[in-house]
Design a protein around this motif. Sequence first.
Motif: not given
Length: 200
Positions: A56-67, A69-75, A87-97
């Motif tokens: 599968y490509y990409p692998v999307y990770i969708v998470s919550d920032r919740e409370d 302090e860090e920004s979504c971008e920093a997390m 050891g994960i190939d992060i070129t296949q990963i997209k993360i959104v908080f």
Amino acid sequence: MPKPAFIVDGHLEFSILQAICKDSPLRRLNTNGDSVVVSKMAEKAAPVIRLLGNRYYPVYIVSDREDREESCEAMEAQYLSELKLRGIDITQIKIVFCDRMIENWIIADVEMIRGEYGDCVSAGETEGCDGKTKLRQIMSGAQERYSETVHGLRLFKRCNPARIAENSPSFRKLVLALEDRCEWLARHGVFCASLVDRQA
């Protein structure tokens, strides 16, 4: 175009993505809660990503920032760094908080919320607040008590993603990351090209 896969934290995110991305594999980590550090999230996500293999490509990770302090971008950057260390190939990963939680995306469709509960929210107060508390306050005015399991998916399915993207930078980031792979977005006429300038 390869089929994407999704990894999420909690039950509501799972139900929503199950409804709108029906043909994509979906995995839940149960790592929601602001006490869970990003390194722990990555620790749980890494073996799930490996089990998905290169199918599968990409692998999307969708998470919550919740409370946190860090920004979504920093997390998001820290999450990718932690996955790379494992050891994960992060070129296949997209993360959104979500900023701060999935309920923020629900209330970002101000028109839908006003149609359901009256003139109770404005566009400038939907991102970065405690979305769950805000939704509870909105619904209490209509003598309803918000329940994630009862109302969350129902309300999200009534949302128009174009209106969410108008008010929520974090949702807009997800739309851009999806790169027109989502039929639900396409049915509502939401495409990357129309959002690129706004994201910039």
